[in-house]
Design a protein around this motif. Structure first.
Motif, mmCIF file in Angstrom:
data_model
loop_
_atom_site.group_PDB
_atom_site.id
_atom_site.type_symbol
_atom_site.label_atom_id
_atom_site.label_comp_id
_atom_site.label_asym_id
_atom_site.label_seq_id
_atom_site.Cartn_x
_atom_site.Cartn_y
_atom_site.Cartn_z
ATOM 1 N N GLU A 9 -3.337 9.844 10.094
ATOM 2 C CA GLU A 9 -2.187 9.842 9.183
ATOM 3 C C GLU A 9 -1.341 8.571 9.290
ATOM 4 O OE1 GLU A 9 1.105 12.772 7.305
ATOM 5 O OE2 GLU A 9 0.670 13.065 9.428
ATOM 6 N N SER A 10 -1.009 8.122 10.482
ATOM 7 C CA SER A 10 -0.134 6.944 10.600
ATOM 8 C C SER A 10 -0.827 5.695 10.049
ATOM 9 C CB SER A 10 0.324 6.730 12.042
ATOM 10 O OG SER A 10 -0.771 6.508 12.884
ATOM 11 N N LEU A 15 -1.461 1.842 5.361
ATOM 12 C CA LEU A 15 -2.365 1.304 4.342
ATOM 13 C C LEU A 15 -1.830 1.547 2.931
ATOM 14 C CD1 LEU A 15 -5.756 2.342 5.965
ATOM 15 C CD2 LEU A 15 -5.044 -0.014 5.456
ATOM 16 N N PHE A 16 -1.349 2.763 2.674
ATOM 17 C CA PHE A 16 -0.795 3.057 1.357
ATOM 18 C C PHE A 16 0.493 2.264 1.111
ATOM 19 C CE2 PHE A 16 -3.564 6.847 1.224
ATOM 20 C CZ PHE A 16 -4.034 6.723 -0.076
ATOM 21 N N LEU A 17 1.366 2.184 2.094
ATOM 22 C CA LEU A 17 2.611 1.430 1.945
ATOM 23 C C LEU A 17 2.335 -0.043 1.661
ATOM 24 C CD1 LEU A 17 5.698 1.451 2.031
ATOM 25 C CD2 LEU A 17 5.548 1.123 4.512
ATOM 26 N N TRP A 33 5.657 5.592 -10.178
ATOM 27 C CA TRP A 33 6.481 5.595 -8.964
ATOM 28 C C TRP A 33 5.604 5.895 -7.749
ATOM 29 C CZ3 TRP A 33 6.639 10.228 -6.284
ATOM 30 C CH2 TRP A 33 6.148 11.340 -6.976
ATOM 31 N N ARG A 34 6.159 5.677 -6.553
ATOM 32 C CA ARG A 34 5.438 5.905 -5.307
ATOM 33 C C ARG A 34 6.278 6.768 -4.365
ATOM 34 N NH1 ARG A 34 2.491 4.227 -8.387
ATOM 35 N NH2 ARG A 34 1.202 2.376 -8.339
ATOM 36 N N ASP A 35 5.618 7.455 -3.454
ATOM 37 C CA ASP A 35 6.267 8.248 -2.421
ATOM 38 C C ASP A 35 5.515 8.007 -1.123
ATOM 39 O OD1 ASP A 35 7.921 10.056 -1.154
ATOM 40 O OD2 ASP A 35 7.183 11.818 -2.203
ATOM 41 N N GLN A 36 6.170 8.263 0.007
ATOM 42 C CA GLN A 36 5.506 8.086 1.296
ATOM 43 C C GLN A 36 4.287 8.995 1.362
ATOM 44 O OE1 GLN A 36 7.902 8.738 4.767
ATOM 45 N NE2 GLN A 36 6.196 8.482 6.159
ATOM 46 N N PHE A 37 3.203 8.452 1.817
ATOM 47 C CA PHE A 37 1.963 9.200 1.940
ATOM 48 C C PHE A 37 2.068 10.205 3.087
ATOM 49 C CE2 PHE A 37 -2.170 9.944 3.796
ATOM 50 C CZ PHE A 37 -2.890 10.347 2.681
#
Length: 166
Positions: A9-10, A15-17, A33-37
Motif C-alpha cells: 500500500e505505501s 506511485l499514484f501520487l 480530480w484525484r484522491d489519495q490512493f
C-alpha cells in the motif's frame, strides 16, 4: 509476480501520487480530480493485486465485484513504467484468475476512447471470447477538461472457457 496489493500500500500510494498530474495517466482515473490512493482492507467489493519485479511494484490491477451476481463490474489496470513482459504476463494471469480461480460468471470493463491501451483491450476481449457492447458518448471529464467517450466490453465465463479450449 502477481501479489496482493495490501502488502504494498505505501509503495502504491507514492506511485499514484507521483502520477497525479501526469497526462499519460489521465485515462486511468477517467475523471478530473484525484484522491489519495487506498487499498481495500478486505476483498468483498474489490480484488486488488500488484505486479512486482525484484520486490518493486511495476503495476496495479483491481476488479470491482458484485458478489450477489458473481459479476466483475469493472477492471482497473495501470502500468507505472514502460510496458514490459512481466506486467503483461501478470495482467493476463489476473484476467484468467477471475474466471479460472475465482469463478466469476461475467466480466464487464470499460476504456476511454483514445486511451493508448484501447486497441489492446479490443484484442483481449476478442481473444477471451468477449465483445464490445457499445460506446457511451462524452461520458467522462478527464483531467485536461475534455470529455471522453467510454467503450464497454463484456466477457462471459462460458465464452472465455470456449475460447481457452480452442
Amino acid at each position: 509476480m502477481l501479489e496482493p496489493a495490501l502488502k504494498y500500500e505505501s509503495q502504491l500510494q507514492q506511485l499514484f501520487l507521483d502520477r497525479w498530474y501526469d497526462p499519460k495517466y489521465m485515462y486511468y482515473n477517467n475523471y478530473s480530480w484525484r484522491d489519495q490512493f487506498k487499498v481495500a482492507t478486505n476483498n468483498w467489493e474489490y480484488m486488488e493485486f500488484v505486479s512486482t519485479l525484484n520486490g518493486e511494484v511495476i503495476g496495479y490491477f483491481n476488479a470491482k465485484i458484485d458478489r450477489d451476481s458473481l459479476v466483475v463490474t469493472n477492471i482497473g489496470a495501470v502500468n507505472f513504467y514502460d510496458m514490459n513482459f512481466v506486467f503483461a504476463k501478470d495482467f493476463a494471469k489476473f484476467l484468467r484468475n477471475l474466471f479460472d480461480v475465482f469463478k466469476f460468471r461475467k466480466i464487464r470493463f470499460t476504456v476511454n476512447v483514445g486511451n493508448p491501451i484501447e486497441p489492446t483491450y479490443d484484442k483481449l476481449a476478442i481473444r477471451y471470447g468477449g465483445r464490445i457492447v457499445g460506446i457511451w458518448k462524452a461520458e467522462d471529464k478527464l483531467m485536461d477538461g475534455t470529455y471522453s467517450d467510454r467503450k464497454l466490453y463484456e466477457i462471459m465465463r462460458e465464452d472465455y472457457l470456449a475460447a481457452k479450449n480452442r
